[in-house]
Design a protein around this motif. Sequence first.
Motif, PDB file in Angstrom:
ATOM      1  N   ILE A   1       0.864  -1.186   0.000  1.00 55.32           N
ATOM      2  CA  ILE A   1       0.000   0.000   0.000  1.00 55.32           C
ATOM      3  C   ILE A   1       0.902   1.238   0.000  1.00 55.32           C
ATOM      4  CG2 ILE A   1      -1.656   1.350   1.354  1.00 55.32           C
ATOM      5  CD1 ILE A   1      -2.944  -1.066   0.169  1.00 55.32           C
ATOM      6  N   GLU A   2       0.749   2.102  -1.004  1.00 49.18           N
ATOM      7  CA  GLU A   2       1.624   3.265  -1.108  1.00 49.18           C
ATOM      8  C   GLU A   2       0.839   4.541  -1.432  1.00 49.18           C
ATOM      9  OE1 GLU A   2       4.892   3.998  -0.687  1.00 49.18           O
ATOM     10  OE2 GLU A   2       5.285   1.997   0.127  1.00 49.18           O
ATOM     11  N   ASN A   3       1.459   5.673  -1.113  1.00 53.51           N
ATOM     12  CA  ASN A   3       0.910   6.999  -1.396  1.00 53.51           C
ATOM     13  C   ASN A   3       1.683   7.575  -2.565  1.00 53.51           C
ATOM     14  OD1 ASN A   3       0.118   9.673  -1.453  1.00 53.51           O
ATOM     15  ND2 ASN A   3       0.309  10.008   0.749  1.00 53.51           N
ATOM     16  N   SER A   4       1.050   7.632  -3.724  1.00 53.08           N
ATOM     17  CA  SER A   4       1.723   8.118  -4.937  1.00 53.08           C
ATOM     18  C   SER A   4       1.855   9.630  -4.966  1.00 53.08           C
ATOM     19  CB  SER A   4       0.956   7.655  -6.185  1.00 53.08           C
ATOM     20  OG  SER A   4      -0.388   8.097  -6.126  1.00 53.08           O
TER      21      SER A   4
ATOM     22  N   ALA B   1      -2.225   5.244  -4.245  1.00 53.97           N
ATOM     23  CA  ALA B   1      -3.246   6.281  -4.352  1.00 53.97           C
ATOM     24  C   ALA B   1      -2.707   7.562  -3.739  1.00 53.97           C
ATOM     25  CB  ALA B   1      -4.537   5.860  -3.653  1.00 53.97           C
ATOM     26  N   ALA B   2      -2.837   8.656  -4.464  1.00 51.65           N
ATOM     27  CA  ALA B   2      -2.350   9.941  -3.968  1.00 51.65           C
ATOM     28  C   ALA B   2      -3.318  10.504  -2.942  1.00 51.65           C
ATOM     29  CB  ALA B   2      -2.192  10.926  -5.125  1.00 51.65           C
ATOM     30  N   HIS B   3      -2.778  10.896  -1.791  1.00 46.70           N
ATOM     31  CA  HIS B   3      -3.598  11.616  -0.813  1.00 46.70           C
ATOM     32  C   HIS B   3      -2.750  12.689  -0.146  1.00 46.70           C
ATOM     33  CE1 HIS B   3      -2.148   8.610   2.294  1.00 46.70           C
ATOM     34  NE2 HIS B   3      -2.207   7.832   1.248  1.00 46.70           N
ATOM     35  N   GLY B   4      -2.087  13.453  -1.006  1.00 50.23           N
ATOM     36  CA  GLY B   4      -1.368  14.640  -0.549  1.00 50.23           C
ATOM     37  C   GLY B   4      -0.299  14.324   0.459  1.00 50.23           C
ATOM     38  N   THR B   5      -0.209  15.155   1.458  1.00 51.04           N
ATOM     39  CA  THR B   5       0.832  15.005   2.476  1.00 51.04           C
ATOM     40  C   THR B   5       0.341  14.256   3.711  1.00 51.04           C
ATOM     41  OG1 THR B   5       0.241  17.161   3.404  1.00 51.04           O
ATOM     42  CG2 THR B   5       1.986  17.122   1.735  1.00 51.04           C
ATOM     43  N   SER B   6      -0.846  13.645   3.621  1.00 55.03           N
ATOM     44  CA  SER B   6      -1.408  12.950   4.782  1.00 55.03           C
ATOM     45  C   SER B   6      -0.797  11.548   4.879  1.00 55.03           C
ATOM     46  CB  SER B   6      -2.927  12.871   4.688  1.00 55.03           C
ATOM     47  OG  SER B   6      -3.328  12.278   3.458  1.00 55.03           O
ATOM     48  N   HIS B   7       0.446  11.512   5.261  1.00 59.19           N
ATOM     49  CA  HIS B   7       1.209  10.272   5.382  1.00 59.19           C
ATOM     50  C   HIS B   7       0.570   9.360   6.435  1.00 59.19           C
ATOM     51  CE1 HIS B   7       4.574   7.646   5.158  1.00 59.19           C
ATOM     52  NE2 HIS B   7       5.243   8.093   6.202  1.00 59.19           N
ATOM     53  N   CYS B   8       0.440   8.090   6.094  1.00 58.43           N
ATOM     54  CA  CYS B   8      -0.132   7.065   6.989  1.00 58.43           C
ATOM     55  C   CYS B   8      -1.606   7.300   7.290  1.00 58.43           C
ATOM     56  CB  CYS B   8       0.677   6.962   8.285  1.00 58.43           C
ATOM     57  SG  CYS B   8       2.342   6.326   8.045  1.00 58.43           S
ATOM     58  N   SER B   9      -2.290   7.937   6.375  1.00 55.36           N
ATOM     59  CA  SER B   9      -3.738   8.105   6.501  1.00 55.36           C
ATOM     60  C   SER B   9      -4.358   7.572   5.218  1.00 55.36           C
ATOM     61  CB  SER B   9      -4.092   9.583   6.712  1.00 55.36           C
ATOM     62  OG  SER B   9      -5.491   9.757   6.801  1.00 55.36           O
ATOM     63  N   MET B  10      -4.588   6.271   5.186  1.00 55.21           N
ATOM     64  CA  MET B  10      -4.986   5.607   3.950  1.00 55.21           C
ATOM     65  C   MET B  10      -6.367   6.046   3.490  1.00 55.21           C
ATOM     66  SD  MET B  10      -5.208   1.518   3.166  1.00 55.21           S
ATOM     67  CE  MET B  10      -6.972   1.396   3.461  1.00 55.21           C
TER      68      MET B  10
ATOM     69  N   SER C   1     -10.051   5.870   1.575  1.00 54.32           N
ATOM     70  CA  SER C   1     -11.022   4.778   1.473  1.00 54.32           C
ATOM     71  C   SER C   1     -10.950   4.066   0.123  1.00 54.32           C
ATOM     72  CB  SER C   1     -12.442   5.308   1.716  1.00 54.32           C
ATOM     73  OG  SER C   1     -12.768   6.307   0.761  1.00 54.32           O
ATOM     74  N   SER C   2     -10.367   4.727  -0.894  1.00 54.99           N
ATOM     75  CA  SER C   2     -10.260   4.097  -2.210  1.00 54.99           C
ATOM     76  C   SER C   2      -9.393   2.848  -2.186  1.00 54.99           C
ATOM     77  CB  SER C   2      -9.690   5.101  -3.230  1.00 54.99           C
ATOM     78  OG  SER C   2      -8.371   5.481  -2.874  1.00 54.99           O
ATOM     79  N   GLN C   3      -8.557   2.711  -1.150  1.00 61.94           N
ATOM     80  CA  GLN C   3      -7.708   1.524  -1.048  1.00 61.94           C
ATOM     81  C   GLN C   3      -8.300   0.446  -0.136  1.00 61.94           C
ATOM     82  OE1 GLN C   3      -4.115   3.901  -0.033  1.00 61.94           O
ATOM     83  NE2 GLN C   3      -3.121   2.866  -1.767  1.00 61.94           N
ATOM     84  N   ASN C   4      -9.456   0.735   0.457  1.00 61.60           N
ATOM     85  CA  ASN C   4     -10.091  -0.250   1.338  1.00 61.60           C
ATOM     86  C   ASN C   4     -10.406  -1.575   0.649  1.00 61.60           C
ATOM     87  OD1 ASN C   4     -10.007   1.424   3.541  1.00 61.60           O
ATOM     88  ND2 ASN C   4     -12.159   2.036   3.457  1.00 61.60           N
TER      89      ASN C   4
ATOM     90  N   VAL D   1      -3.004  -4.598  -9.443  1.00 63.79           N
ATOM     91  CA  VAL D   1      -1.886  -3.664  -9.635  1.00 63.79           C
ATOM     92  C   VAL D   1      -2.500  -2.358 -10.107  1.00 63.79           C
ATOM     93  CG1 VAL D   1       0.221  -3.118 -10.896  1.00 63.79           C
ATOM     94  CG2 VAL D   1      -0.259  -5.484 -10.265  1.00 63.79           C
ATOM     95  N   LYS D   2      -2.464  -1.341  -9.246  1.00 68.13           N
ATOM     96  CA  LYS D   2      -3.063  -0.082  -9.662  1.00 68.13           C
ATOM     97  C   LYS D   2      -2.294   1.097  -9.091  1.00 68.13           C
ATOM     98  CE  LYS D   2      -6.653   0.803  -6.155  1.00 68.13           C
ATOM     99  NZ  LYS D   2      -8.098   0.915  -5.910  1.00 68.13           N
ATOM    100  N   THR D   3      -2.239   2.156  -9.878  1.00 63.70           N
ATOM    101  CA  THR D   3      -1.596   3.390  -9.436  1.00 63.70           C
ATOM    102  C   THR D   3      -2.248   4.572 -10.125  1.00 63.70           C
ATOM    103  OG1 THR D   3       0.513   4.581  -9.229  1.00 63.70           O
ATOM    104  CG2 THR D   3       0.191   3.319 -11.240  1.00 63.70           C
ATOM    105  N   ASP D   4      -2.268   5.707  -9.431  1.00 60.95           N
ATOM    106  CA  ASP D   4      -2.671   6.963 -10.061  1.00 60.95           C
ATOM    107  C   ASP D   4      -1.460   7.894 -10.145  1.00 60.95           C
ATOM    108  OD1 ASP D   4      -2.297   7.697  -7.442  1.00 60.95           O
ATOM    109  OD2 ASP D   4      -4.334   8.414  -7.099  1.00 60.95           O
ATOM    110  N   GLY D   5      -0.269   7.316 -10.017  1.00 63.33           N
ATOM    111  CA  GLY D   5       0.960   8.098 -10.027  1.00 63.33           C
ATOM    112  C   GLY D   5       1.216   8.762 -11.366  1.00 63.33           C
TER     113      GLY D   5
END
Length: 390
Positions: free
Chosen positions: A294-297, A332-341, A343-346, A368-372
């Motif tokens: 699970i990653e933050n793009s 999934a990109a969620h700005g600078t909210s690190h470690c705040s997953m 709901s799109s990744q639920n 396998v999905k990314t919005d990066g």
Amino acid sequence: MKFFITALGLVSLATAQEYSPTPTTCVVNNATYPKSAKLPDPFLLADGKRLGTKDEWACKRAEIRDQIQRFELGPKPPKPTVSATASSGKINIVSSEGGKSASFSVSLKLPSGTGPFPAVIAFESSSIPVPAGVATITFPNHDVAADDPHGKGKFFDLYGSSHTAGSLIAWAWGVSRVIDALEQLGPDTTKIDTKRLAVTGCSRNGKGALIAGAFDDRIALTIPQEGGSGGPGCWRIVADFKKNGTRTEDATQIITGDSWFSTAFAEYAPDTTVLPYDHHMLMALVAPRALLVIENSGIDYLGPISTYGCSIAARMVYTSLGAEDAIGLSQAAHGTSHCSMPSSQNPEVAAFYNKYLLGQTDVETDVVKTDGKFTWYAPQWIDWTTATLA
């Protein structure tokens, strides 16, 4: 190594062990490979032989474990003498070695019902949703080994402050001791099914969760969240990312801060192309057990193109083992909210829990999905093909 299918998916026959012993037919030596800017071939043994069977993959796993500990993480000590007691939602674990002892406690939160329940071992706390019916074991990894300075924590109380292990492998050692305690106490006491264990954590704890899963075959599901470089990110790719002017965490930066890595890693961090592995091979150590990245793009510092490309390369190993649906990647990109997953990744988190801990075999986990906003060109990094392992 042979594999069999159960209701929980593809698992190793060696799941009752911390990790499968090196087969007697293997030769795990200290040979190194030529310096390479591309990701090293996970199907090539140090003696130059390319893998052709799943039994030979067991030899390669042993080789990768040796290399990563030697160059980067430091050694994970073998199992010490372990004793455990449980009361009031706590498990106290005492490890003894060489006349010394060290103890730490984990908290245990059980769902309603009689059990035994599957459980997730969460580094400090889980920042991803834990489904109903799954217990949570909160692992105090910073008690086991401090971020900084090197040599502080219960691990070093036992093995000495000069032990070369970084805190990441010390945390993995601690997770293994938690599993030892669960096995020793048994389901009648803990209400936990030790055949259905997951591990998770975010950021530095995501790195730790991945390494714990890679170094203990008793963990059925590994979910590193936003671990970035030093976790599911490849050193070579992130170094190239940084070279192009992006502010990101690479090996040269990571060794100047916390003591996550072995004291030996400082020698190799300035030029990781000399390493005979990269972290696609660290992730491949989890195979064929389940792994969801699970990653933050949206945070360049996490190196999203690195975690994406590295996961794609690891996936090729899973494919060779017939376990492609046991590895997932969600960015999934969620700005600078690190470690705040978000709901799109639920859905993918729920799918992996449902299939690999709750036994729902009809769940789709081949994701396998990314919005990066980056371009991944595989031939820049991969000049080898997926092996067909008999």
